[in-house]
Design a protein around this motif. Structure first.
Motif, mmCIF file in Angstrom:
data_model
loop_
_atom_site.group_PDB
_atom_site.id
_atom_site.type_symbol
_atom_site.label_atom_id
_atom_site.label_comp_id
_atom_site.label_asym_id
_atom_site.label_seq_id
_atom_site.Cartn_x
_atom_site.Cartn_y
_atom_site.Cartn_z
ATOM 1 N N ASP B 5 0.919 -1.135 0.326
ATOM 2 C CA ASP B 5 -0.462 -0.146 0.018
ATOM 3 C C ASP B 5 1.187 1.332 0.169
ATOM 4 O O ASP B 5 0.185 2.202 -0.977
ATOM 5 C CB ASP B 5 -0.882 0.155 1.496
ATOM 6 N N LEU B 6 1.717 1.566 1.240
ATOM 7 C CA LEU B 6 2.258 2.100 0.866
ATOM 8 C C LEU B 6 4.042 2.654 -1.040
ATOM 9 O O LEU B 6 3.578 3.871 -1.049
ATOM 10 C CB LEU B 6 3.858 2.095 2.679
ATOM 11 N N TRP B 8 2.760 1.541 -3.764
ATOM 12 C CA TRP B 8 1.627 2.104 -4.129
ATOM 13 C C TRP B 8 0.952 3.194 -4.045
ATOM 14 O O TRP B 8 1.095 4.473 -5.188
ATOM 15 C CB TRP B 8 0.287 0.879 -4.207
ATOM 16 N N VAL B 9 0.860 3.665 -2.391
ATOM 17 C CA VAL B 9 0.189 5.450 -2.931
ATOM 18 C C VAL B 9 1.304 6.451 -2.736
ATOM 19 O O VAL B 9 1.389 7.440 -3.073
ATOM 20 C CB VAL B 9 -0.186 5.446 -0.797
ATOM 21 N N LEU B 10 2.713 6.183 -2.463
ATOM 22 C CA LEU B 10 4.035 6.868 -2.863
ATOM 23 C C LEU B 10 4.069 7.028 -4.185
ATOM 24 O O LEU B 10 4.977 8.395 -4.770
ATOM 25 C CB LEU B 10 4.914 6.647 -1.723
ATOM 26 N N PHE B 92 8.695 3.103 10.146
ATOM 27 C CA PHE B 92 8.827 4.035 8.545
ATOM 28 C C PHE B 92 9.873 2.656 8.043
ATOM 29 O O PHE B 92 10.811 3.236 8.114
ATOM 30 C CB PHE B 92 9.000 5.543 8.123
#
Lengths: 252, 250
Positions: B5-6, B8-10, B92
């Motif tokens: 998800d990370l 993809w979204v970044l 992170f």
């Protein structure tokens, strides 16, 4: 499960942490290679920030942390968040951790508030489905009106902080780490932030609150920890600890 | 999964920010390779005359993957420092930062591919079935570039001069792959360089498919894949080791 319910949310045992002194942190690769070839090993002066800290925070408990500048409060908070790793000792946290640190530092200026909410939510550990479900609540809480669909670079500092805070409190953390209680936006918003943190406390989330404001520490905490020069000076009843701390500070 | 998800979204964040506001976003992302294409074509087919048929197409097959590779690495080098706003604030998985650089440059590469196909069509060299081989070739390049990106990004946190060093290294690497010359022009004694350099093999693959209209050399690609996986593993290990200290250095 029973263990989790009765156990601690945060458990810190004998944690030590030191840092490279600022001047030596950033190096040049060229220089490092030359040093390596010449067999030079630069001494690395380190500054000890935490020297053997033990503490635990129960589920649903709020721990206030007070201490002079440079006593290691913020370092402790970052260790709890997993941002730093300790040199020695162990740190255990159970449940989702959210921090109110450098609020909004990850926002992208050219994207809209709404777009940044999605990114920030995922960075704070939600799945895409979860943040999509909560986006409406985040937007409502931030109360930015039409600005929510404008690029973040058009925001005032207050609006920016409001949006950041709003995302952070909507990820439903089991452990909330706060550096300095908030003074974002107008009085109304601050009051809502406080309500929201109270709500966390009622729902059984643990809060660690680092602050210079001893009044706030007393008002919010179940226990207060006084950190002095990287060591736990005392920990216990908020009124007593704050009193002895203030006497020590005023006495020089 | 959170990491996906990370990622993809970044990546989406990168692309949105780039294409936002100006409808010319697509144009800007292909302007630089387009310009190089024109300049090199003029130089090498009218002045230096390398004697490669349809040089402009040959060049495009090498130049566009090269642009993806070199830009991704340059961006990746500073990616962790750029992402300090995340790294200093929350636990992170910083690995996503260099990988996002590779993926968003991959998207720019993919949107420039139709240009190559158009060029091929105009020159009467429409690629046939071998076009399918682009999928494994692009995948291998993604793995290879990601491995190097992890490597340079983890060192880039500590060493501020890495960006300058990297740009010089890239300058040399450009000539170690058959982008402005054909492999046949290289003296036999030196051809091994092209065989062991994964980037040279990959670029050879693009040329096989899009320029020579043939299937690529699977043996060489297999070797490139092996090297790429090893590079990726080494990059990931180094990054994981360095990662714990990032927040303190930023």
């Amino acid at each position: 499960m029973t263990r989790a319910q009765t156990g601690h949310a945060v458990e810190v045992r004998d944690v030590w942490k030191s840092f490279d002194l600022v001047a030596t942190r950033q190096r040049h690769l060229k220089q490092s290679l030359v040093d390596l070839l010449a067999g030079r090993r630069e001494p690395r002066p380190r500054h000890a920030v935490l020297r053997g800290v033990d503490l635990s925070v129960a589920r649903g408990e709020t721990l206030g942390v007070v201490g002079r500048n440079g006593s290691g409060k913020s370092t402790l908070l970052r260790l709890l968040a997993g941002i730093y790793s300790p040199d020695r000792g162990s740190i255990e946290t159970r449940g989702r951790v959210a921090t109110l640190l450098e609020l909004g530092a990850g926002f992208h200026m050219d994207l809209t508030g709404r777009e940044n909410v999605e990114i920030e939510g995922i960075v704070l550990g939600l799945s895409r489905a979860e943040i999509h479900r909560r986006a409406a609540a985040v937007v409502e809480f931030a109360d930015l009106g039409e600005y929510i669909d404008q690029p973040v670079r058009t925001y005032s500092t207050g609006m920016y902080m409001r949006l950041a805070f709003s995302v952070a409190v909507h990820v439903d953390p089991q452990i909330l780490l706060v550096d300095e209680i908030l003074s974002v936006g107008d009085a109304g918003f601050v009051a809502r932030c406080h309500d929201r943190i109270r709500e966390f406390q009622r729902q059984g989330a643990s809060v660690v609150l680092v602050t210079h404001d001893t009044g706030a520490a007393e008002a919010w905490s179940d226990r207060v920890l006084w950190l002095d020069d990287g060591r736990v000076q005392s920990m216990g009843d908020p009124g007593e600890v704050v009193d002895t701390y203030l006497k020590a500070v005023e006495g020089g | 999964m959170a990491f996906r998800d990370l990622l993809w979204v970044l990546t989406l964040r990168d692309l949105r920010a780039r294409y936002r506001g100006h409808g010319l976003g697509y144009f800007w992302s292909i302007l630089n390779p387009l310009l190089l294409l024109v300049v090199y074509t003029v130089v090498f087919s009218t002045i230096l005359r390398v004697g490669i048929d349809d040089f402009v197409l040959f060049l495009a097959c090498g130049l566009l993957p090269w642009t993806w590779f070199s830009t991704a690495l340059s961006v990746a080098t500073g990616s962790v420092r750029q992402g300090a706003g995340f790294v200093r604030r929350i636990y992170f998985p910083a690995q996503v930062l260099p990988l996002v650089a590779v993926l968003s440059q991959l998207v720019h590469f993919l949107v420039s591919l139709p240009l190559v196909l158009l060029l091929a069509a105009v020159l009467g060299r429409v690629p046939g079935a071998p076009l399918m081989a682009l999928v494994p070739i692009v995948l291998i390049q993604t793995v290879f570039t990601s491995g190097l990106a992890l490597f340079v990004s983890s060192l880039g946190v500590r060493f501020r001069d890495l960006e300058h060093i990297l740009s010089n290294v890239l300058l040399v690497l450009f000539f170690l792959a058959p982008i402005i010359y054909a492999p046949e022009m290289v003296p036999t004694g030196l051809r091994w360089v092209l065989r062991v350099n994964p980037l040279a093999v990959l670029i050879g693959g693009y040329q096989d498919v899009l320029y020579r209209r043939a299937w690529p050399d699977w043996m060489s690609l297999g070797l490139a894949l092996t090297v790429s996986v090893l590079v990726f593993g080494a990059g990931a290990l180094l990054f994981e080791r360095e990662r714990r200290g990032f927040a303190e250095l930023l």
